[in-house]
Design an enzyme around this catalytic site. Sequence first.
Site, mmCIF file in Angstrom:
data_model
loop_
_atom_site.group_PDB
_atom_site.id
_atom_site.type_symbol
_atom_site.label_atom_id
_atom_site.label_comp_id
_atom_site.label_asym_id
_atom_site.label_seq_id
_atom_site.Cartn_x
_atom_site.Cartn_y
_atom_site.Cartn_z
ATOM 1 N N HIS A 29 0.839 -1.198 0.000
ATOM 2 C CA HIS A 29 0.000 0.000 0.000
ATOM 3 C C HIS A 29 0.874 1.248 0.000
ATOM 4 O O HIS A 29 2.100 1.168 0.175
ATOM 5 C CB HIS A 29 -0.969 0.009 1.180
ATOM 6 C CG HIS A 29 -0.306 0.083 2.522
ATOM 7 N ND1 HIS A 29 0.421 -0.940 3.068
ATOM 8 C CD2 HIS A 29 -0.269 1.091 3.456
ATOM 9 C CE1 HIS A 29 0.871 -0.595 4.260
ATOM 10 N NE2 HIS A 29 0.484 0.638 4.514
ATOM 11 N N HIS A 31 1.687 3.902 1.856
ATOM 12 C CA HIS A 31 2.174 4.644 3.007
ATOM 13 C C HIS A 31 3.703 4.603 2.949
ATOM 14 O O HIS A 31 4.296 3.599 2.558
ATOM 15 C CB HIS A 31 1.645 4.062 4.314
ATOM 16 C CG HIS A 31 0.242 4.503 4.623
ATOM 17 N ND1 HIS A 31 -0.565 3.860 5.535
ATOM 18 C CD2 HIS A 31 -0.494 5.530 4.118
ATOM 19 C CE1 HIS A 31 -1.741 4.473 5.596
ATOM 20 N NE2 HIS A 31 -1.723 5.484 4.751
ATOM 21 N N ASP A 33 6.247 4.203 4.847
ATOM 22 C CA ASP A 33 7.090 3.168 5.432
ATOM 23 C C ASP A 33 7.036 1.863 4.646
ATOM 24 O O ASP A 33 7.732 0.907 4.976
ATOM 25 C CB ASP A 33 6.702 2.925 6.898
ATOM 26 C CG ASP A 33 5.228 2.595 7.084
ATOM 27 O OD1 ASP A 33 4.406 3.050 6.270
ATOM 28 O OD2 ASP A 33 4.891 1.906 8.063
ATOM 29 N N HIS A 34 6.240 1.850 3.584
ATOM 30 C CA HIS A 34 6.141 0.656 2.753
ATOM 31 C C HIS A 34 6.605 0.884 1.314
ATOM 32 O O HIS A 34 6.732 -0.088 0.565
ATOM 33 C CB HIS A 34 4.695 0.148 2.736
ATOM 34 C CG HIS A 34 4.220 -0.313 4.071
ATOM 35 N ND1 HIS A 34 4.164 -1.649 4.425
ATOM 36 C CD2 HIS A 34 3.799 0.381 5.156
ATOM 37 C CE1 HIS A 34 3.716 -1.751 5.673
ATOM 38 N NE2 HIS A 34 3.488 -0.539 6.137
ATOM 39 N N HIS A 109 -7.486 -1.297 5.173
ATOM 40 C CA HIS A 109 -6.667 -0.278 5.813
ATOM 41 C C HIS A 109 -7.235 1.096 5.446
ATOM 42 O O HIS A 109 -8.260 1.188 4.764
ATOM 43 C CB HIS A 109 -5.215 -0.440 5.375
ATOM 44 C CG HIS A 109 -4.226 0.321 6.198
ATOM 45 N ND1 HIS A 109 -4.314 0.431 7.573
ATOM 46 C CD2 HIS A 109 -3.117 1.019 5.834
ATOM 47 C CE1 HIS A 109 -3.307 1.157 8.015
ATOM 48 N NE2 HIS A 109 -2.561 1.533 6.985
ATOM 49 N N ASP A 179 -0.558 -3.896 6.742
ATOM 50 C CA ASP A 179 -1.438 -3.087 7.576
ATOM 51 C C ASP A 179 -2.908 -3.386 7.278
ATOM 52 O O ASP A 179 -3.371 -3.244 6.143
ATOM 53 C CB ASP A 179 -1.177 -1.604 7.320
ATOM 54 C CG ASP A 179 0.252 -1.209 7.644
ATOM 55 O OD1 ASP A 179 1.108 -2.112 7.720
ATOM 56 O OD2 ASP A 179 0.509 -0.010 7.809
ATOM 57 N N HIS A 237 5.196 -4.868 12.713
ATOM 58 C CA HIS A 237 4.581 -3.531 12.602
ATOM 59 C C HIS A 237 4.091 -3.045 13.965
ATOM 60 O O HIS A 237 2.936 -2.657 14.153
ATOM 61 C CB HIS A 237 3.426 -3.566 11.595
ATOM 62 C CG HIS A 237 3.083 -2.204 11.049
ATOM 63 N ND1 HIS A 237 2.256 -1.328 11.714
ATOM 64 C CD2 HIS A 237 3.445 -1.585 9.902
ATOM 65 C CE1 HIS A 237 2.124 -0.225 11.002
ATOM 66 N NE2 HIS A 237 2.841 -0.354 9.895
#
Length: 272
Positions: A29, A31, A33-34, A109, A179, A237
């Site tokens: 996804h 975000h 941090d990904h 999410h 997530d 996570h």
Amino acid sequence: MVDCGEGTQTQIRRSRIPFNKIQAVFISHLHGDHCFGLIGMISTFALTGRTSPLQVYAPQAFEKYFHHSMRLFCEHIDYEVTFHPLDTTAHTLIYEDRSLTVTSIPLEHRVPCCGFLFKEKPKLPHIRRDQIDFYQIPISQINNIKAGASWTTPEGKVIPHAQLTTPAKPPHSYAYCSDTRYMKNLHTFVKEVDLLYHESTYANDHKANAQRYFHSTAEEAAMVARDANAKRLLLGHFSARYDDETQLLKEAQAIFPNTMLANEGSVFSIGD
């Protein structure tokens, strides 16, 4: 590779993984941090002389940004990068090669998000060398026997396939559930998986936050593993509020005992 946050290149080097071993990247996804580390990693691959193609699988909403970033920073790289847009609402086969398949897993999410199920393809049985030698079976027939054929001796005796082989080990499987809030039906997508990674951002003391921000508690992750009849559960996570994740581990193990923490730098085998 699954997800590619900032610092990915540093972690690859620490793990002593050659850059050219990475053939595909799966982004769950959008975000940071990904996915913030993806373009920088692609650029570094070019600087190190990469020539083999790279496949990138990511939510469809990422496609426009991806191509724009490639034009800005990676326009003259000497290898091919192919973007594959994902429908994060679909449970579908997205990748396949000779040894494994990758299937998307719809998650819930704050932004479109999916997980990934990696499954080895069934392997051919092992040849029993003692039987091959005893019946003097030509080497040219080995592949046929592996594929299921029996052998007929010059005297007309049929030696069954099962006598000439031993079964291969069962194929392994790994599910990555990024997530997501707790989904009652998620276990149906990861039935009997060898290793299940499931986010566990919060302990039960912040279950309200998990619901508000579309994350899961460690206990909820364990419920998915239990209902899926998974062999092992890997928690990750974690919220930064927890200096010690032992609380998360204990809450998960109360539901699913075979649970571990995905601490940085740890290595886990899939299967036995």
